[in-house]
Design a protein around this motif. Structure first.
Motif, mmCIF file in Angstrom:
data_model
loop_
_atom_site.group_PDB
_atom_site.id
_atom_site.type_symbol
_atom_site.label_atom_id
_atom_site.label_comp_id
_atom_site.label_asym_id
_atom_site.label_seq_id
_atom_site.Cartn_x
_atom_site.Cartn_y
_atom_site.Cartn_z
ATOM 1 N N THR A 127 0.822 -1.212 0.000
ATOM 2 C CA THR A 127 0.000 0.000 0.000
ATOM 3 C C THR A 127 0.856 1.263 0.000
ATOM 4 O O THR A 127 0.494 2.262 -0.623
ATOM 5 C CB THR A 127 -0.940 0.006 1.223
ATOM 6 N N SER A 128 1.991 1.221 0.677
ATOM 7 C CA SER A 128 2.846 2.414 0.719
ATOM 8 C C SER A 128 3.511 2.679 -0.625
ATOM 9 O O SER A 128 3.833 3.827 -0.957
ATOM 10 C CB SER A 128 3.920 2.256 1.809
ATOM 11 N N SER A 129 3.715 1.609 -1.415
ATOM 12 C CA SER A 129 4.340 1.791 -2.735
ATOM 13 C C SER A 129 3.299 2.044 -3.825
ATOM 14 O O SER A 129 3.656 2.281 -4.980
ATOM 15 C CB SER A 129 5.167 0.552 -3.094
ATOM 16 N N PHE A 130 2.020 2.008 -3.475
ATOM 17 C CA PHE A 130 0.950 2.251 -4.445
ATOM 18 C C PHE A 130 0.717 3.759 -4.544
ATOM 19 O O PHE A 130 0.168 4.381 -3.635
ATOM 20 C CB PHE A 130 -0.328 1.536 -3.995
ATOM 21 N N THR A 131 1.119 4.361 -5.647
ATOM 22 C CA THR A 131 1.062 5.816 -5.799
ATOM 23 C C THR A 131 0.025 6.259 -6.822
ATOM 24 O O THR A 131 -0.068 7.449 -7.130
ATOM 25 C CB THR A 131 2.443 6.352 -6.217
ATOM 26 N N PHE A 132 -0.734 5.314 -7.366
ATOM 27 C CA PHE A 132 -1.716 5.658 -8.389
ATOM 28 C C PHE A 132 -2.788 6.604 -7.848
ATOM 29 O O PHE A 132 -3.211 7.542 -8.526
ATOM 30 C CB PHE A 132 -2.351 4.373 -8.922
ATOM 31 N N CYS A 133 -3.238 6.338 -6.622
ATOM 32 C CA CYS A 133 -4.232 7.183 -5.965
ATOM 33 C C CYS A 133 -4.180 6.891 -4.468
ATOM 34 O O CYS A 133 -3.528 5.930 -4.045
ATOM 35 C CB CYS A 133 -5.646 6.925 -6.526
ATOM 36 N N PRO A 134 -4.848 7.703 -3.645
ATOM 37 C CA PRO A 134 -4.848 7.440 -2.197
ATOM 38 C C PRO A 134 -5.411 6.055 -1.885
ATOM 39 O O PRO A 134 -6.371 5.605 -2.511
ATOM 40 C CB PRO A 134 -5.752 8.541 -1.640
ATOM 41 N N ILE A 135 -4.798 5.386 -0.912
ATOM 42 C CA ILE A 135 -5.223 4.042 -0.535
ATOM 43 C C ILE A 135 -5.223 3.907 0.978
ATOM 44 O O ILE A 135 -4.352 4.470 1.651
ATOM 45 C CB ILE A 135 -4.297 2.983 -1.188
ATOM 46 N N THR A 136 -6.213 3.219 1.505
ATOM 47 C CA THR A 136 -6.293 2.989 2.949
ATOM 48 C C THR A 136 -6.287 1.487 3.211
ATOM 49 O O THR A 136 -6.803 0.706 2.415
ATOM 50 C CB THR A 136 -7.572 3.598 3.552
#
Length: 243
Positions: A127-136
């Motif tokens: 999740t921390s490396s997912f930069t496409f859009c905000p993620i929780t």
């Protein structure tokens, strides 16, 4: 005098109630601190265990694995140059035994590595490396999770995030991993409005279905208000007893 005694009694009663309340609050705080300390100790022990498993796996791979590989090569070379017919069968058996030992070493190292994966840490890295859009991420799982559940959830989460990047115009993504008394739950949702023609028929989604089917779980997809994946896997008593 009776009025004064009554007033003193009321004051003493009020002080007593306050004292009881204060003591109850202190006991609750102490209990919470004790529980937090136990959880911290459990987490530290678990992390140390995972680290030790990784160390053992590396040592087996680097030392025993390399020595077995060398022994297999040497036995093969000896079989090639050997002229004694009576030694051919013993040398073949030696090579087969060494090869079997190497296969067992590989399996053991693989199992140790699998057991050393921390689901929470790896999911947080995803999740921390997912930069496409905000993620929780909402993570409500125990410290130890069965290996099959860990790898199913990680594989599906990776595939889902990859699909969002490739096919979605989502501006928000949420992931829920939760343990229930009788099942394991994974929910991945996004608010994207674009749907590819194969939104629920792609190879990646078919792989998800197959993986969950093997665990006797259920998986459903929804295209309402974005795209959602709902997964529930019943708990396996035997698997939990092996943890």
């Amino acid at each position: 005098m009776l009025e004064k005694h009554t007033s003193d009694y009321d004051q003493l009663k009020e002080q007593y109630i306050h004292t009881i309340d204060d003591q109850t609050e202190k006991n609750m705080l102490l209990s919470q601190k004790h529980e937090a300390l136990l959880q911290k100790q459990d987490s530290e022990i678990y992390a140390a265990t995972l680290q030790e498993r990784n160390r053992i796996a590396r040592e087996i791979h680097d030392n025993v694995g390399h020595m077995l590989s060398r022994a297999i090569l040497l036995s093969g070379a000896i079989r090639t140059v050997n002229k004694e017919e009576s030694l051919q069968e013993p040398l073949r058996q030696l090579t087969d035994t060494l090869s079997l030992a190497m296969d067992n070493i590989r399996t053991s190292v693989h199992d140790l590595h699998d057991d050393s994966v921390n689901l929470k840490e790896v999911t947080e890295e995803l999740t921390s490396s997912f930069t496409f859009c905000p993620i929780t991420l909402e993570y409500d799982m125990p410290i130890t999770v069965p290996r099959t559940i860990k790898y199913a959830f990680l594989s599906i989460t990776k595939e889902a995030l990859s699909n969002i990047i490739k096919h979605s115009n989502a501006t928000a993504v949420s992931i829920l991993m939760r343990e229930h008394p009788a099942l394991w739950q994974l929910v991945i949702q996004d608010n994207g409005t674009l749907q590819s023609p194969s939104a629920t028929e792609g190879i990646g989604l078919e792989n998800m279905k197959e993986r969950i089917r093997k665990l006797n779980g259920t998986i459903t997809f929804s295209c309402e208000n974005g795209f959602s994946i709902f997964i529930a896997i019943p708990k396996n008593k035997k698997e939990e007893s092996d943890l």
